[in-house]
Design a protein around this motif. Structure first.
Motif, PDB file in Angstrom:
ATOM      1  N   VAL A 215       0.837  -1.199   0.000  1.00  0.00           N
ATOM      2  CA  VAL A 215       0.000   0.000   0.000  1.00  0.00           C
ATOM      3  C   VAL A 215       0.874   1.253   0.000  1.00  0.00           C
ATOM      4  O   VAL A 215       0.626   2.206  -0.753  1.00  0.00           O
ATOM      5  CB  VAL A 215      -0.944   0.003   1.220  1.00  0.00           C
ATOM      6  CG1 VAL A 215      -1.575   1.380   1.409  1.00  0.00           C
ATOM      7  CG2 VAL A 215      -2.050  -1.031   1.053  1.00  0.00           C
ATOM      8  N   ALA A 216       1.899   1.266   0.845  1.00  0.00           N
ATOM      9  CA  ALA A 216       2.773   2.434   0.943  1.00  0.00           C
ATOM     10  C   ALA A 216       3.554   2.677  -0.344  1.00  0.00           C
ATOM     11  O   ALA A 216       3.663   3.823  -0.804  1.00  0.00           O
ATOM     12  CB  ALA A 216       3.737   2.264   2.118  1.00  0.00           C
ATOM     13  N   ARG A 217       4.076   1.627  -0.929  1.00  0.00           N
ATOM     14  CA  ARG A 217       4.954   1.779  -2.092  1.00  0.00           C
ATOM     15  C   ARG A 217       4.192   2.057  -3.397  1.00  0.00           C
ATOM     16  O   ARG A 217       4.646   2.847  -4.230  1.00  0.00           O
ATOM     17  CB  ARG A 217       5.817   0.527  -2.272  1.00  0.00           C
ATOM     18  CG  ARG A 217       6.827   0.651  -3.424  1.00  0.00           C
ATOM     19  CD  ARG A 217       7.689  -0.586  -3.563  1.00  0.00           C
ATOM     20  NE  ARG A 217       8.659  -0.453  -4.642  1.00  0.00           N
ATOM     21  CZ  ARG A 217       9.886   0.044  -4.508  1.00  0.00           C
ATOM     22  NH1 ARG A 217      10.302   0.449  -3.312  1.00  0.00           N
ATOM     23  NH2 ARG A 217      10.691   0.142  -5.536  1.00  0.00           N
ATOM     24  N   TYR A 218       3.030   1.438  -3.563  1.00  0.00           N
ATOM     25  CA  TYR A 218       2.406   1.428  -4.884  1.00  0.00           C
ATOM     26  C   TYR A 218       1.105   2.225  -5.012  1.00  0.00           C
ATOM     27  O   TYR A 218       0.463   2.175  -6.054  1.00  0.00           O
ATOM     28  CB  TYR A 218       2.135  -0.017  -5.307  1.00  0.00           C
ATOM     29  CG  TYR A 218       3.384  -0.857  -5.408  1.00  0.00           C
ATOM     30  CD1 TYR A 218       4.379  -0.555  -6.341  1.00  0.00           C
ATOM     31  CD2 TYR A 218       3.582  -1.948  -4.571  1.00  0.00           C
ATOM     32  CE1 TYR A 218       5.533  -1.320  -6.438  1.00  0.00           C
ATOM     33  CE2 TYR A 218       4.730  -2.729  -4.659  1.00  0.00           C
ATOM     34  CZ  TYR A 218       5.707  -2.409  -5.590  1.00  0.00           C
ATOM     35  OH  TYR A 218       6.844  -3.170  -5.673  1.00  0.00           O
ATOM     36  N   HIS A 219       0.695   2.987  -3.983  1.00  0.00           N
ATOM     37  CA  HIS A 219      -0.604   3.647  -4.081  1.00  0.00           C
ATOM     38  C   HIS A 219      -0.615   4.839  -5.038  1.00  0.00           C
ATOM     39  O   HIS A 219      -1.687   5.408  -5.291  1.00  0.00           O
ATOM     40  CB  HIS A 219      -1.109   4.079  -2.687  1.00  0.00           C
ATOM     41  CG  HIS A 219      -0.327   5.170  -2.044  1.00  0.00           C
ATOM     42  ND1 HIS A 219       0.880   4.954  -1.413  1.00  0.00           N
ATOM     43  CD2 HIS A 219      -0.589   6.505  -1.916  1.00  0.00           C
ATOM     44  CE1 HIS A 219       1.326   6.109  -0.933  1.00  0.00           C
ATOM     45  NE2 HIS A 219       0.459   7.065  -1.217  1.00  0.00           N
ATOM     46  N   HIS A 220       0.548   5.195  -5.587  1.00  0.00           N
ATOM     47  CA  HIS A 220       0.591   6.247  -6.610  1.00  0.00           C
ATOM     48  C   HIS A 220       0.896   5.683  -7.999  1.00  0.00           C
ATOM     49  O   HIS A 220       1.158   6.459  -8.928  1.00  0.00           O
ATOM     50  CB  HIS A 220       1.631   7.315  -6.238  1.00  0.00           C
ATOM     51  CG  HIS A 220       1.155   8.283  -5.200  1.00  0.00           C
ATOM     52  ND1 HIS A 220       0.156   9.209  -5.441  1.00  0.00           N
ATOM     53  CD2 HIS A 220       1.513   8.456  -3.899  1.00  0.00           C
ATOM     54  CE1 HIS A 220      -0.058   9.916  -4.344  1.00  0.00           C
ATOM     55  NE2 HIS A 220       0.754   9.471  -3.393  1.00  0.00           N
ATOM     56  N   GLU A 221       0.860   4.383  -8.152  1.00  0.00           N
ATOM     57  CA  GLU A 221       0.963   3.800  -9.484  1.00  0.00           C
ATOM     58  C   GLU A 221      -0.351   4.020 -10.223  1.00  0.00           C
ATOM     59  O   GLU A 221      -1.422   4.069  -9.603  1.00  0.00           O
ATOM     60  CB  GLU A 221       1.244   2.292  -9.391  1.00  0.00           C
ATOM     61  CG  GLU A 221       2.574   1.934  -8.738  1.00  0.00           C
ATOM     62  CD  GLU A 221       3.778   2.194  -9.637  1.00  0.00           C
ATOM     63  OE1 GLU A 221       3.591   2.707 -10.759  1.00  0.00           O
ATOM     64  OE2 GLU A 221       4.905   1.890  -9.206  1.00  0.00           O
ATOM     65  N   HIS A 222      -0.277   4.165 -11.556  1.00  0.00           N
ATOM     66  CA  HIS A 222      -1.463   4.399 -12.362  1.00  0.00           C
ATOM     67  C   HIS A 222      -1.805   3.172 -13.205  1.00  0.00           C
ATOM     68  O   HIS A 222      -0.911   2.429 -13.632  1.00  0.00           O
ATOM     69  CB  HIS A 222      -1.262   5.606 -13.286  1.00  0.00           C
ATOM     70  CG  HIS A 222      -1.198   6.910 -12.554  1.00  0.00           C
ATOM     71  ND1 HIS A 222      -1.048   8.129 -13.186  1.00  0.00           N
ATOM     72  CD2 HIS A 222      -1.282   7.195 -11.225  1.00  0.00           C
ATOM     73  CE1 HIS A 222      -1.023   9.101 -12.288  1.00  0.00           C
ATOM     74  NE2 HIS A 222      -1.158   8.561 -11.091  1.00  0.00           N
ATOM     75  N   TRP A 223      -3.075   2.994 -13.431  1.00  0.00           N
ATOM     76  CA  TRP A 223      -3.568   1.841 -14.196  1.00  0.00           C
ATOM     77  C   TRP A 223      -2.907   1.756 -15.577  1.00  0.00           C
ATOM     78  O   TRP A 223      -2.655   0.666 -16.093  1.00  0.00           O
ATOM     79  CB  TRP A 223      -5.086   1.947 -14.323  1.00  0.00           C
ATOM     80  CG  TRP A 223      -5.757   0.790 -14.991  1.00  0.00           C
ATOM     81  CD1 TRP A 223      -6.318   0.769 -16.242  1.00  0.00           C
ATOM     82  CD2 TRP A 223      -5.968  -0.523 -14.448  1.00  0.00           C
ATOM     83  NE1 TRP A 223      -6.854  -0.455 -16.510  1.00  0.00           N
ATOM     84  CE2 TRP A 223      -6.664  -1.275 -15.416  1.00  0.00           C
ATOM     85  CE3 TRP A 223      -5.646  -1.125 -13.241  1.00  0.00           C
ATOM     86  CZ2 TRP A 223      -7.034  -2.608 -15.222  1.00  0.00           C
ATOM     87  CZ3 TRP A 223      -6.017  -2.448 -13.037  1.00  0.00           C
ATOM     88  CH2 TRP A 223      -6.693  -3.174 -14.013  1.00  0.00           C
ATOM     89  N   ASP A 224      -2.612   2.925 -16.175  1.00  0.00           N
ATOM     90  CA  ASP A 224      -2.018   2.930 -17.521  1.00  0.00           C
ATOM     91  C   ASP A 224      -0.492   2.924 -17.494  1.00  0.00           C
ATOM     92  O   ASP A 224       0.152   3.059 -18.540  1.00  0.00           O
ATOM     93  CB  ASP A 224      -2.527   4.124 -18.331  1.00  0.00           C
ATOM     94  CG  ASP A 224      -2.114   5.467 -17.726  1.00  0.00           C
ATOM     95  OD1 ASP A 224      -1.421   5.479 -16.685  1.00  0.00           O
ATOM     96  OD2 ASP A 224      -2.488   6.516 -18.293  1.00  0.00           O
ATOM     97  N   GLY A 225       0.114   2.822 -16.309  1.00  0.00           N
ATOM     98  CA  GLY A 225       1.570   2.712 -16.224  1.00  0.00           C
ATOM     99  C   GLY A 225       2.303   4.025 -16.113  1.00  0.00           C
ATOM    100  O   GLY A 225       3.543   4.044 -16.188  1.00  0.00           O
TER     101      GLY A 225
END
Length: 303
Positions: A215-225
């Motif tokens: 949750v901490a590391r990846y919550h700003h990743e976007h669905w489109d990459g």
């Protein structure tokens, strides 16, 4: 077998009514077996007793043994139950203290970002709503069992724990960030994972630590990459982070920050729909927007 059934049920379930019924049934079966055996023993001339005398003699003996054994097993089951209840009670207290510690930690983080603790409560509520909707509708059944759902909800409040490593001069800057400052802000995702790894390993459940780090590391990743820190896309982004992204952005939109005014709830929903398929997973946005009235009520209750 009649000596075993009732005590076994008592130890497994410790259901007084059920145990009593099975004990009486077991006793009846034992007496019936003795009555049948009494006729067989007398008929085969293995004893000088009459069938009634043999039945009474052995019936009293076996009844006494049965009663003593049942009382002993009942006492053991009662003692075991009390011990288990004490252990369970202590575990609940420890879990409650851990939850309070996590929320206090999260409130400390948000206060540095000029955001109230209500943000923590609202995002956690939105995460639970989304996760429960996914589970209720049968999506991601292989990933979203009851335990996973609870861990995701518990991890939600500390999604921004990496902000502890960001200087106040950047975190609370009222104007537009420079490229260098924005890169520093983006690094809070990686720092958050590091903090969780360093402080919670060996203190918390390994599975919870796994979800908290994701949750901490990846919550700003976007669905489109196009997100950060790794540019993951689609289902390569952990489910817990995809859920967190929608909840976090929605509440950020409706919250006034030092660098922006707040959106209305309706405008925030529109922004989520606008980002569906690019920033956010379409399914999660759809489920969240479908619960618009529930979300509004949550917002009003927690604000």
């Amino acid at each position: 077998m009649t000596y075993i059934i009732a005590p076994l049920v008592s130890c497994i379930y410790f259901d007084k009514i059920l145990t009593r019924r099975i004990a009486f049934f077991g006793y009846f079966m034992m007496i019936a077996g003795l009555a049948f055996r009494a006729n067989a023993v007398v008929d085969s001339s293995l004893t000088t007793f009459s069938s009634l005398t043999w039945f009474i003699t052995y019936g009293i003996n076996f009844s006494f043994e049965y009663m003593i054994l049942s009382l002993i097993c009942y006492a053991i089951a009662f003692r075991s139950r009390n011990l288990l209840m004490n252990v369970f009670s202590r575990k609940k207290k420890i879990d409650f203290m851990q939850q309070q510690m996590i929320y206090s930690f999260a409130n400390l983080i948000e206060s540095r970002d000029n955001v109230t603790g209500q943000h923590v409560k609202r995002t956690s509520a939105y995460v639970r709503l989304i996760a429960e909707e996914l589970k209720y509708n049968g999506f991601y059944a292989d990933e979203l069992n009851d335990t996973a759902l609870e861990y995701i909800c518990l991890a939600a409040p500390i999604h921004d724990i990496g902000k502890l490593k960001i200087p106040d001069s950047i975190l609370q800057k009222p104007g537009i960030l420079t490229d260098l400052e924005y890169d520093y802000i983006k690094n809070h995702t990686v720092r958050g994972e590091e903090i969780i790894e360093r402080t919670m390993t060996n203190l918390e459940d390994d599975d919870f630590v796994h979800y908290a780090k994701n949750v901490a590391r990846y919550h700003h990743e976007h669905w489109d990459g196009t997100g950060y820190p790794e540019g993951l896309s689609g289902r390569n982004i952990p489910l817990c982070a995809r859920i967190m992204a929608v909840a976090d952005v929605f509440d950020a939109l409706v919250t006034k920050r030092s660098y922006k005014e707040s959106f209305s709830l309706e405008d925030a929903f529109k922004q989520l729909e606008k980002g569906s398929g690019t920033q956010f997973e379409p399914l999660i946005v759809e489920l969240f927007v479908n619960q618009k009235e529930v979300v509004k009520q949550m917002y009003n209750d927690i604000t």
